[in-house]
Design a protein around this motif. Structure first.
Motif, PDB file in Angstrom:
ATOM      1  N   ALA A 176     -35.611  25.737  -9.838  1.00  0.00           N
ATOM      2  CA  ALA A 176     -36.190  25.485  -8.513  1.00  0.00           C
ATOM      3  C   ALA A 176     -37.573  26.127  -8.422  1.00  0.00           C
ATOM      4  O   ALA A 176     -38.513  25.532  -7.880  1.00  0.00           O
ATOM      5  CB  ALA A 176     -35.277  26.034  -7.424  1.00  0.00           C
ATOM      6  N   LYS A 225     -43.805  19.784  -7.327  1.00  0.00           N
ATOM      7  CA  LYS A 225     -42.831  18.701  -7.144  1.00  0.00           C
ATOM      8  C   LYS A 225     -41.982  18.861  -5.885  1.00  0.00           C
ATOM      9  O   LYS A 225     -41.140  18.027  -5.600  1.00  0.00           O
ATOM     10  CB  LYS A 225     -41.946  18.594  -8.380  1.00  0.00           C
ATOM     11  CG  LYS A 225     -42.755  18.244  -9.617  1.00  0.00           C
ATOM     12  CD  LYS A 225     -41.907  17.703 -10.699  1.00  0.00           C
ATOM     13  CE  LYS A 225     -42.728  17.444 -11.921  1.00  0.00           C
ATOM     14  NZ  LYS A 225     -43.073  16.067 -12.077  1.00  0.00           N
ATOM     15  N   ILE A 226     -42.216  19.923  -5.136  1.00  0.00           N
ATOM     16  CA  ILE A 226     -41.537  20.119  -3.855  1.00  0.00           C
ATOM     17  C   ILE A 226     -42.619  20.198  -2.783  1.00  0.00           C
ATOM     18  O   ILE A 226     -43.519  21.034  -2.868  1.00  0.00           O
ATOM     19  CB  ILE A 226     -40.669  21.393  -3.854  1.00  0.00           C
ATOM     20  CG1 ILE A 226     -39.664  21.348  -5.005  1.00  0.00           C
ATOM     21  CG2 ILE A 226     -39.954  21.543  -2.514  1.00  0.00           C
ATOM     22  CD1 ILE A 226     -38.844  22.610  -5.173  1.00  0.00           C
ATOM     23  N   LEU A 257     -32.447  26.056  -2.354  1.00  0.00           N
ATOM     24  CA  LEU A 257     -32.104  24.904  -3.190  1.00  0.00           C
ATOM     25  C   LEU A 257     -30.897  25.197  -4.076  1.00  0.00           C
ATOM     26  O   LEU A 257     -30.057  24.325  -4.296  1.00  0.00           O
ATOM     27  CB  LEU A 257     -33.311  24.494  -4.039  1.00  0.00           C
ATOM     28  CG  LEU A 257     -34.507  23.976  -3.244  1.00  0.00           C
ATOM     29  CD1 LEU A 257     -35.700  23.781  -4.164  1.00  0.00           C
ATOM     30  CD2 LEU A 257     -34.169  22.690  -2.519  1.00  0.00           C
ATOM     31  N   ILE A 263     -38.431  16.361  -2.660  1.00  0.00           N
ATOM     32  CA  ILE A 263     -38.308  16.888  -4.013  1.00  0.00           C
ATOM     33  C   ILE A 263     -38.316  15.725  -4.983  1.00  0.00           C
ATOM     34  O   ILE A 263     -37.577  14.756  -4.808  1.00  0.00           O
ATOM     35  CB  ILE A 263     -36.997  17.676  -4.194  1.00  0.00           C
ATOM     36  CG1 ILE A 263     -36.968  18.879  -3.272  1.00  0.00           C
ATOM     37  CG2 ILE A 263     -36.835  18.125  -5.640  1.00  0.00           C
ATOM     38  CD1 ILE A 263     -35.718  19.701  -3.383  1.00  0.00           C
TER      39      ILE A 263
END
Length: 78
Positions: A19, A27-28, A7, A49
């Motif tokens: 990240a 959240k990913i 990322l 994401i």
């Protein structure tokens, strides 16, 4: 390549620590399952994401670059 490094290298997130925190907070995702910062990104992976007020869906290409498939603005009004 690790997710957090991937990322950062692709400029989606400016700092690897951010990240890392996003991944740890769920959240990913891949296939609606949260993934860890140490996840080894593979060619063909489709990742989601959630960043601030938008959701980005992208595919990992052969050369470990990204192809953005969709970008959705999330309305946070109550």
């Amino acid at each position: 390549m690790r997710l957090d490094k991937f990322l950062k290298v692709n400029g989606i997130i400016k700092r690897r620590t951010v990240a890392n925190e996003l991944a740890k907070s769920g959240k990913i995702t891949k296939n609606d399952n949260p993934i860890k910062p140490s996840y080894e990104v593979k060619t063909g992976d489709i990742l989601n994401i959630t960043l601030y007020n938008k959701k980005i869906i992208f595919k990992v290409t052969d050369d470990y670059k990204i192809e953005i498939l969709e970008e959705i603005k999330i309305d946070n009004k109550i």
